[in-house]
Design a protein around this motif. Structure first.
Motif, PDB file in Angstrom:
ATOM      1  N   LEU A  80       0.840  -1.190   0.000  1.00 28.78           N
ATOM      2  CA  LEU A  80       0.000   0.000   0.000  1.00 28.78           C
ATOM      3  C   LEU A  80       0.879   1.246   0.000  1.00 28.78           C
ATOM      4  O   LEU A  80       1.787   1.373   0.825  1.00 28.78           O
ATOM      5  N   TRP A  81       0.577   2.153  -0.908  1.00 26.15           N
ATOM      6  CA  TRP A  81       1.304   3.419  -1.042  1.00 26.15           C
ATOM      7  C   TRP A  81       0.266   4.521  -0.909  1.00 26.15           C
ATOM      8  O   TRP A  81      -0.675   4.586  -1.678  1.00 26.15           O
ATOM      9  N   ILE A  82       0.407   5.400   0.083  1.00 25.02           N
ATOM     10  CA  ILE A  82      -0.563   6.472   0.318  1.00 25.02           C
ATOM     11  C   ILE A  82       0.110   7.825   0.134  1.00 25.02           C
ATOM     12  O   ILE A  82       1.122   8.119   0.776  1.00 25.02           O
ATOM     13  N   GLU A  83      -0.473   8.624  -0.752  1.00 27.50           N
ATOM     14  CA  GLU A  83      -0.032   9.997  -1.001  1.00 27.50           C
ATOM     15  C   GLU A  83      -1.062  10.951  -0.407  1.00 27.50           C
ATOM     16  O   GLU A  83      -2.259  10.673  -0.474  1.00 27.50           O
ATOM     17  N   VAL A  84      -0.608  12.071   0.116  1.00 24.50           N
ATOM     18  CA  VAL A  84      -1.485  13.100   0.655  1.00 24.50           C
ATOM     19  C   VAL A  84      -1.257  14.375  -0.150  1.00 24.50           C
ATOM     20  O   VAL A  84      -0.116  14.758  -0.388  1.00 24.50           O
ATOM     21  N   GLY A  85      -2.344  14.999  -0.563  1.00 24.54           N
ATOM     22  CA  GLY A  85      -2.234  16.247  -1.311  1.00 24.54           C
ATOM     23  C   GLY A  85      -2.666  16.076  -2.745  1.00 24.54           C
ATOM     24  O   GLY A  85      -3.635  15.370  -3.037  1.00 24.54           O
ATOM     25  N   GLN A  86      -1.926  16.708  -3.638  1.00 22.61           N
ATOM     26  CA  GLN A  86      -2.261  16.691  -5.059  1.00 22.61           C
ATOM     27  C   GLN A  86      -1.018  16.364  -5.877  1.00 22.61           C
ATOM     28  O   GLN A  86      -0.457  17.231  -6.567  1.00 22.61           O
ATOM     29  N   SER A 109      -9.210  22.838  -1.182  1.00 19.30           N
ATOM     30  CA  SER A 109     -10.417  23.350  -1.843  1.00 19.30           C
ATOM     31  C   SER A 109     -10.240  23.368  -3.361  1.00 19.30           C
ATOM     32  O   SER A 109     -11.211  23.508  -4.095  1.00 19.30           O
ATOM     33  N   THR A 110      -9.011  23.204  -3.832  1.00 18.01           N
ATOM     34  CA  THR A 110      -8.751  23.139  -5.272  1.00 18.01           C
ATOM     35  C   THR A 110      -8.701  21.700  -5.787  1.00 18.01           C
ATOM     36  O   THR A 110      -8.258  21.453  -6.898  1.00 18.01           O
ATOM     37  N   GLY A 111      -9.163  20.762  -4.972  1.00 18.80           N
ATOM     38  CA  GLY A 111      -9.120  19.343  -5.340  1.00 18.80           C
ATOM     39  C   GLY A 111      -9.857  19.032  -6.628  1.00 18.80           C
ATOM     40  O   GLY A 111      -9.397  18.223  -7.438  1.00 18.80           O
ATOM     41  N   ALA A 112     -10.995  19.653  -6.855  1.00 13.52           N
ATOM     42  CA  ALA A 112     -11.762  19.393  -8.078  1.00 13.52           C
ATOM     43  C   ALA A 112     -10.994  19.853  -9.311  1.00 13.52           C
ATOM     44  O   ALA A 112     -10.998  19.173 -10.349  1.00 13.52           O
ATOM     45  N   ILE A 113     -10.314  20.991  -9.207  1.00 12.47           N
ATOM     46  CA  ILE A 113      -9.510  21.491 -10.329  1.00 12.47           C
ATOM     47  C   ILE A 113      -8.344  20.543 -10.592  1.00 12.47           C
ATOM     48  O   ILE A 113      -8.075  20.167 -11.740  1.00 12.47           O
ATOM     49  N   TRP A 114      -7.640  20.156  -9.522  1.00 11.11           N
ATOM     50  CA  TRP A 114      -6.523  19.217  -9.660  1.00 11.11           C
ATOM     51  C   TRP A 114      -6.986  17.913 -10.294  1.00 11.11           C
ATOM     52  O   TRP A 114      -6.362  17.418 -11.226  1.00 11.11           O
ATOM     53  N   TRP A 115      -8.093  17.362  -9.807  1.00 10.04           N
ATOM     54  CA  TRP A 115      -8.567  16.088 -10.328  1.00 10.04           C
ATOM     55  C   TRP A 115      -9.030  16.233 -11.780  1.00 10.04           C
ATOM     56  O   TRP A 115      -8.836  15.336 -12.589  1.00 10.04           O
ATOM     57  N   GLY A 116      -9.608  17.367 -12.129  1.00 12.81           N
ATOM     58  CA  GLY A 116     -10.019  17.612 -13.510  1.00 12.81           C
ATOM     59  C   GLY A 116      -8.835  17.584 -14.460  1.00 12.81           C
ATOM     60  O   GLY A 116      -8.949  17.131 -15.603  1.00 12.81           O
TER      61      GLY A 116
END
Length: 182
Positions: A80-86, A109-116
């Motif tokens: 298991l590899w876990i990253e935090v952030g973007q 709060s910019t998670g949607a932009i990053w994921w897009g």
């Protein structure tokens, strides 16, 4: 002169009724000088959600070749590899090539932009899950941060609560991508 990590101690009691995991973990957390309390507490939450005797904190920000949290098997293979952030798509795909499962906990709060921007570039990764934590929740978790913490994390029927004494935060996770079955 380089700044040194700040050391935090956490006595974390986990009651995960969904996985039938009930343990107390005494953790030492090195917070990188550029890391916020918010990010550190998301790392601690990730630890609680995947708690296992083999789970440990990686060097994270201090070493680009290690995740924030990881679990290795007895042979040294990364389960298991876990990253935090973007993280960027190259880092995510590299982790997917090295580990059996990869989970990213995004909390800004910019998670949607990053994921897009990133989601389409990592969609082929079958062993990747991406979870969004609302900004209000991560800010509430940051307020729990202290140099010496005694925290309880309770997980039941998908509901997550983390806190100290009467000051508890309800954590609602939003799944952006779920690991595909093999």
């Amino acid at each position: 002169m380089a700044l040194k990590a700040t050391i935090f101690k956490a006595d974390l009691q986990i009651s995960d009724m969904d996985r039938h995991y009930y343990q107390n973990h005494i953790l030492t957390i090195a917070r990188h000088p550029s890391e916020t309390d918010e990010r550190m507490m998301i790392r601690l939450l990730a630890f609680a959600l995947h708690a296992d005797p083999m789970l440990s904190f990686g060097k994270g920000l201090a070493d680009i070749d290690e995740p924030d949290v990881w679990q290795k098997d007895l042979t040294g293979a990364i389960d298991l590899w876990i990253e935090v952030g973007q993280p960027d798509d190259k880092r995510i795909l590299k982790a997917c090539g090295r580990a059996t499962r990869v989970i990213v906990y995004s909390y800004s709060s910019t998670g949607a932009i990053w994921w897009g921007q990133t989601g389409s570039r990592v969609e082929r990764a079958r062993n990747l899950s991406v979870i969004q934590i609302p900004a209000e929740t991560s800010a509430a978790l940051a307020r729990l941060a202290q140099r010496n913490m005694q925290l309880q994390c309770t997980i039941q029927d998908g509901q997550i609560w983390m806190g100290a004494n009467a000051d508890a935060v309800q954590i609602d996770l939003e799944t952006l991508k779920l690991t595909q079955s093999y």
